[in-house]
Design a protein around this motif. Structure first.
Motif: not given
Length: 525
Positions: A292-300
């Motif tokens: 799952k990727i956090r869309l705000l900063d692209g982090r896993v």
């Protein structure tokens, strides 16, 4: 009777005891023709013996009293035997009627169905025609039983039977197959006509019925079968109709006609389910992880643990082939325990969080909920790093019990998310009252998002609803950069899909994560 007369004559006449041989035809007549036949044969036997000489050798005639007594004996014994056989036959017929009739609805039962169906099939073989069956299930009869009792449900079955008999004259016979099912027999029928009758039954099913002064509308589901071979047996035709009815229930259709593919799938399912426990024991199941990727900063920011089954040859069996069936059996409990255990072990050795799926049975399994808490404590992991995903349909089974189960998990710090949001029974009522932590937007809304303005508006509404309730919103099925960018613009929190990675085995997931971190210049957030 002629043989008896000849025997008396050849043995010397009525002087001897041989005239009593004439009781044999009297008794046979009583058995075959009951009282009338016994009296007629007794009278004929008495008159024949009256004409017989007392002594054939010298031609001596009988005294009138002699043959009159004998005639009276024949008639008396014939009358008694005829009456007894009459009573026996009536008793046998009564037993047969009772054996063939459902005692509550008064309709013919499965015994009568098989016997009559055998006769219809035999007739169809002689005339070159086909016999068809339509199995009608009253899907909401449980509601009637619960609300109004068994008498009302029996009255409903009888009322539907009468309505079908009046409105569909092509039906040769209607049988009460079991509590919630009626079997309709149609002779000399073709497939097109069978389909037409099924549609007519659909119209009849829309009509209101009055049961115990209460108007109601029964929900009907139909499965039909048609004689295809000359050697078709009653059980074959009945079995095919049942398979078709179950297919209609599964596909949520009003009617399905039997297809051999239904049967093959059923056999394959039975074989596969029987192998699940063996697969668990032999370690054939494993957990794969989709990031799952956090869309705000692209982090896993975590992953979802998804069960996979590796067969003896090393190939993967798709969960879609076994999970929908396993979910309806007690095998779902050990399978989910395995998933939970693997997920906890993964979280104990890895940063981030992991989510796993719960079925309806899992949600209401008190022992599993206790075991989940024990696993979290055993592996010494922060409970908020474990999330349970539950479908909307599972919640709707029993909203009160679902709320209590979710509250228990939340009390221990475990997150709970609504999976496939928007495809089931989305309701602001349960969103308001359930202590959930997240929503997962179903891939059906994400698919084609970049081309469909209405889809974008729908997803924007879902995201706003989630954020208004302080929920983390995840979109699944993200497959391209345009979808990702739109979701980020709409404020979606997390995304997962093939754009990033499919579900991967543990070692490959670690490899992917390292490569992704190197590419992005970041790590878990």
């Amino acid at each position: 009777m002629g043989a008896g007369t000849l025997a008396v004559y050849l043995t010397g006449g009525t002087t001897y005891s041989y005239p009593y041989l004439m009781l044999v035809p009297v008794l046979l007549a009583a058995a075959w023709y009951e009282l009338p036949g016994a009296l007629v044969v007794a009278m004929a036997a008495g008159l024949l013996m009256a004409a017989m000489p007392l002594d054939v050798a010298d031609g001596t005639s009988q005294a009138p009293s002699n043959w009159l007594i004998r005639l009276g004996l024949y008639l008396a014994l014939g009358a008694i035997a005829g009456w007894l056989f009459h009573l026996l036959r009536k008793s046998s017929e009564t037993r047969e009627i009772v054996a063939r009739t459902d005692p509550r609805s008064g309709l013919p039962n499965p015994i009568a169905l098989k016997e009559d169906l055998a006769d219809w099939l035999a007739a169809s073989r002689r005339h070159g025609t086909s016999v068809g069956l339509i199995l009608v299930r009253i899907t909401d009869i449980t509601d009637v039983l619960e609300a109004m009792g068994a008498d009302a449900s029996d009255e409903l079955v009888s009322a539907i039977s009468e309505r079908l008999s009046c409105e569909v004259p092509e039906v040769e016979g209607i049988y009460h197959f079991n509590t919630a099912e009626l079997m309709l027999v149609l002779s000399d029928i073709a497939h097109d006509e069978l389909e037409r009758i099924a549609r007519r039954l659909a119209e009849v099913g829309e009509d209101n019925l009055v049961v115990q002064d209460v108007p109601m509308r029964a929900q009907l589901v139909l499965g039909s079968s048609l004689q295809q071979a000359r050697d078709t047996q009653p059980d074959d035709l009945i079995h095919e109709a049942r398979i078709a009815m179950f297919a209609a229930l599964e596909k949520q259709r009003f009617h399905c006609h039997f297809s051999p593919a239904f049967k093959r799938r059923t056999v394959q399912t039975i074989k596969m389910i029987s192998q699940v426990r063996r697969g668990l024991e032999q370690g054939e199941f494993e957990l794969h992880y989709q990031p799952k990727i956090r869309l705000l900063d692209g982090r896993v920011c975590g992953c979802e643990g998804l069960i996979r089954w590796r067969d003896g040859e090393g190939g993967l069996i798709s969960p879609g082939l076994f999970m929908p069936k396993v979910e309806n059996t007690t095998l779902i409990a050990p399978l989910t325990r395995f998933v939970a255990s693997e997920a906890c072990r993964f979280v104990a050795d890895d940063p981030g969080s992991v989510s796993i799926n719960f079925s309806v049975r899992n949600l209401f399994d008190e022992e599993l909920l206790h075991m989940l808490q024990d696993m979290v404590e055993e592996h010494r992991i922060a409970p908020q790093r474990l999330e349970i995903e539950i479908t909307e349909s599972a919640l709707m089974q029993d909203l009160g019990a679902a709320k209590r189960a979710i509250e228990r998990m939340r009390c221990h710090g475990i997150g709970v998310s609504i999976d496939d949001f928007g495809t089931g029974f989305a309701s602001f009522n349960y969103l308001r009252h359930l202590p959930i932590t997240g929503l997962k937007i179903d891939r059906a809304f994400v698919n084609g998002l970049e081309l469909d303005e209405r889809a974008r508006k729908l997803i924007a509404c879902m995201i706003d609803v989630g954020h208004a309730l302080d929920l983390v919103v995840t979109a699944e099925g993200v497959e391209n950069a345009m979808q990702r960018d739109i979701l980020r613009e709409l404020g979606c929190d997390q995304a997962q899909g093939f754009l990033y990675a499919p579900a991967l085995p543990l070692d490959r997931y670690h490899e992917w994560r390292r490569a992704y971190a190197a590419c992005q210049g970041n790590s878990f957030g």
